[in-house]
Design an enzyme around this catalytic site. Structure first.
Site, mmCIF file in Angstrom:
data_model
loop_
_atom_site.group_PDB
_atom_site.id
_atom_site.type_symbol
_atom_site.label_atom_id
_atom_site.label_comp_id
_atom_site.label_asym_id
_atom_site.label_seq_id
_atom_site.Cartn_x
_atom_site.Cartn_y
_atom_site.Cartn_z
ATOM 1 N N HIS A 1 0.824 -1.116 0.083
ATOM 2 C CA HIS A 1 -0.100 0.117 -0.173
ATOM 3 C C HIS A 1 0.933 1.369 -0.014
ATOM 4 O O HIS A 1 0.662 2.178 0.738
ATOM 5 C CB HIS A 1 -1.003 -0.099 1.194
ATOM 6 C CG HIS A 1 -1.840 -1.073 1.229
ATOM 7 N ND1 HIS A 1 -3.352 -1.012 1.036
ATOM 8 C CD2 HIS A 1 -1.757 -2.350 1.246
ATOM 9 C CE1 HIS A 1 -3.865 -2.245 0.914
ATOM 10 N NE2 HIS A 1 -3.113 -3.327 1.325
ATOM 11 N N TYR B 1 3.842 -5.136 9.732
ATOM 12 C CA TYR B 1 3.620 -3.712 9.724
ATOM 13 C C TYR B 1 4.643 -2.930 10.496
ATOM 14 O O TYR B 1 5.389 -1.977 10.163
ATOM 15 C CB TYR B 1 2.318 -3.320 10.015
ATOM 16 C CG TYR B 1 1.088 -3.634 9.242
ATOM 17 C CD1 TYR B 1 1.251 -4.662 8.292
ATOM 18 C CD2 TYR B 1 -0.233 -3.170 9.352
ATOM 19 C CE1 TYR B 1 0.172 -5.033 7.475
ATOM 20 C CE2 TYR B 1 -1.330 -3.469 8.533
ATOM 21 C CZ TYR B 1 -1.154 -4.433 7.807
ATOM 22 O OH TYR B 1 -2.037 -4.998 6.812
HETATM 23 C C1 HEM Z 1 -0.319 -11.794 6.255
HETATM 24 C C2 HEM Z 1 -1.119 -11.032 5.693
HETATM 25 C C3 HEM Z 1 -0.766 -9.621 5.507
HETATM 26 C C4 HEM Z 1 0.629 -9.121 5.435
HETATM 27 C C5 HEM Z 1 2.024 -9.615 5.396
HETATM 28 C C6 HEM Z 1 0.516 -7.559 5.109
HETATM 29 C C7 HEM Z 1 1.549 -6.676 4.935
HETATM 30 C C8 HEM Z 1 1.523 -5.260 5.046
HETATM 31 C C9 HEM Z 1 2.480 -4.340 4.958
HETATM 32 C C10 HEM Z 1 3.802 -4.607 5.249
HETATM 33 C C11 HEM Z 1 1.880 -3.132 4.974
HETATM 34 C C12 HEM Z 1 2.680 -1.701 5.304
HETATM 35 C C13 HEM Z 1 2.673 -1.431 6.473
HETATM 36 C C14 HEM Z 1 3.388 -0.117 6.883
HETATM 37 O O1 HEM Z 1 4.530 0.115 6.494
HETATM 38 O O2 HEM Z 1 2.885 0.829 7.751
HETATM 39 C C15 HEM Z 1 0.497 -3.232 4.687
HETATM 40 C C16 HEM Z 1 -0.339 -2.150 4.532
HETATM 41 C C17 HEM Z 1 -1.605 -2.440 4.549
HETATM 42 N N1 HEM Z 1 -2.439 -3.496 4.639
HETATM 43 FE FE1 HEM Z 1 -1.932 -5.275 4.992
HETATM 44 N N2 HEM Z 1 -0.813 -7.445 5.186
HETATM 45 C C18 HEM Z 1 -1.625 -8.538 5.369
HETATM 46 C C19 HEM Z 1 -2.977 -8.609 5.369
HETATM 47 C C20 HEM Z 1 -3.941 -7.716 5.214
HETATM 48 C C21 HEM Z 1 -5.356 -7.909 5.543
HETATM 49 C C22 HEM Z 1 -5.992 -9.021 5.440
HETATM 50 C C23 HEM Z 1 -6.048 -6.538 5.137
HETATM 51 C C24 HEM Z 1 -7.393 -6.248 5.328
HETATM 52 C C25 HEM Z 1 -7.971 -5.350 4.815
HETATM 53 C C26 HEM Z 1 -4.820 -5.563 4.908
HETATM 54 C C27 HEM Z 1 -5.072 -4.354 4.692
HETATM 55 C C28 HEM Z 1 -3.788 -3.219 4.703
HETATM 56 C C29 HEM Z 1 -4.137 -1.940 4.581
HETATM 57 C C30 HEM Z 1 -5.377 -1.229 4.590
HETATM 58 C C31 HEM Z 1 -2.608 -1.391 4.402
HETATM 59 C C32 HEM Z 1 -2.538 0.284 4.303
HETATM 60 C C33 HEM Z 1 -2.423 0.763 5.640
HETATM 61 C C34 HEM Z 1 -1.784 2.268 5.185
HETATM 62 O O3 HEM Z 1 -2.477 2.956 4.473
HETATM 63 O O4 HEM Z 1 -1.062 2.419 5.975
HETATM 64 N N3 HEM Z 1 -3.721 -6.307 5.033
HETATM 65 N N4 HEM Z 1 0.226 -4.669 5.011
#
Ligand code: HEM
Length: 370
Positions: free
Chosen positions: A72, A343
């Protein structure tokens, strides 16, 4: 004082045997602490799936983009408020659900994927992350995607899928054989992929629905625990992408449209909480819950301002899904703790890196509240 005395804090009163015992104890403490760090960092179990390996895989697939979120990566900050309808108060003691309660929010809209400068595409998964600022420093942070279910149900599935879906530089598309092998090994993901593919793609962020996908539990005043999933449902009627929108030569068309919408009038979503029943899957985000489940409209999110990512605003926040207020707790979904850990790892890496401006350079409507 000798080095031995410096280390042991001993003075002439300590016998050589006592000094030796004290040194051994210090050595054991240092070894124990180092071991604990090594364990936490995954160095003792290189085959295990750690948060570091998950984030390494994002970097392997997307290339290096210092300073940006590893997933993202392209986003825009927002601010506004949440107005409670009072209807959530019976199922959760979280203070933001109190009747008449207004809670300030900040947040971020974004596109999934680790490419901060990719051009907006209608089919890319969109996200809405929110931070509810409750009294006394309490917070609720939540990240939500615009898909009906999540494509995988385990951290291992996520890790494997990232590589299987990596675009081949020659074709710009994932290797069909790698995807076939992934779906053969993860039939639950094949089912989820067909639901995701069949979703309605709306014209932008403002008319899109964003879902928690993971299950949580609400705790009521009498201690009743209800499994829940929630969705942010737009007040604006959803429409499909128009041909004019599709042909616009604007790489940030989705973000620019959102900013224009907020300038015209605040953008509103209803927070609709679905109440699970015994037997509804709480530990498998690939499976939808039955459509007839009861849901509650617990209040309205009103976004009144946007701002490009910058020092100290939503850029420097980790929307860890386990930052929850009293009255909401996590579920047995294994993705929740994996998300929290990954995260934190992504946040730690990006926080220590030099920053380049976001591709989305919008002017704030008022700049207030961000
Ligand atoms: C094992 C599963 C998952 C992994 C490894 C993963 C990994 C990540 C990582 C590394 C980030 C960046 C975080 C940062 O630097 O602040 C991220 C952002 C995000 N993830 Fe996931 N994610 C997973 C599952 C999900 C699920 C199930 C959702 C459900 C809605 C989701 C929604 C989001 C959202 C909305 C963001 C952006 C948040 C922002 O705007 O800072 N993720 N994810």
């Amino acid at each position: 004082m000798s080095l031995l005395n410096d280390l042991t804090g001993a003075d002439s009163a300590l016998s050589p045997r006592a000094a030796c015992l004290r040194l051994t104890a210090i050595g054991a403490l240092v070894a124990g602490t180092t071991g604990a760090f090594a364990y936490a960092g995954g160095w003792l179990s290189p085959g295990d799936l750690t948060q570091a390996r998950i984030v390494d895989r994002f970097e392997q697939v997307n290339g290096p983009h210092p300073g940006f979120r590893r997933n993202h990566a392209k986003g825009l900050c927002l601010a506004g408020r949440f107005e409670s309808s009072g209807r959530g108060a019976g199922v959760s003691t979280a203070s933001l659900f109190g009747t008449g309660r207004v809670t300030p929010i900040t947040g971020r809209i974004a596109l999934a994927g680790g490419q901060p400068y990719a051009a907006d595409a209608a089919t890319t998964v969109r996200s809405l992350a929110l931070r509810f600022h409750l009294p006394d420093g309490e917070e609720w942070r939540t990240g939500n995607n615009d898909i009906p279910v999540f494509p995988v149900r385990s951290p291992e599935g996520f890790y494997t899928q990232l590589l299987a879906a990596k675009p081949d530089p020659a074709t710009g598309r994932p290797d069909p054989e790698a995807l076939k092998a992934f779906f053969a090994a993860h039939p639950e993901s094949a089912k989820a992929a067909s639901l995701i593919k069949a979703r309605t793609i709306t014209s932008g962020f403002a008319d899109d629905t964003f879902r928690s996908l993971n299950a949580f539990r609400f705790i009521a005043a009498d201690g009743t625990r209800t499994p829940v999933r929630w969705a942010f449902v737009p007040e604006q009627v959803a429409t499909a992408e128009s041909p004019a929108q599709r042909s616009r030569a604007d790489e940030n068309v989705l973000f620019d449209d959102f900013e224009s919408a907020v300038r015209r009038a605040p953008v509103r979503w209803h927070l609709v909480v679905t109440l699970g029943q015994p037997g509804d899957p709480t530990a498998d985000a690939t499976r939808p819950w039955p459509v007839e489940r009861q849901s509650l409209d617990v209040g309205t999110v009103i976004v009144a301002d946007t701002q490009s990512e910058a020092d100290g605003n939503c850029r420097d926040v980790n929307f860890d899904p386990l930052v929850l207020p009293a009255g909401i707790v996590g579920s047995d979904d294994p993705l929740l703790s994996a998300r929290s850990a990954a995260y934190a790892q992504s946040f730690t890496r990006r926080a220590g890196e030099p920053k380049t401006p976001s591709a989305v350079q919008n002017t704030p409507a008022t700049g207030a509240g961000l």
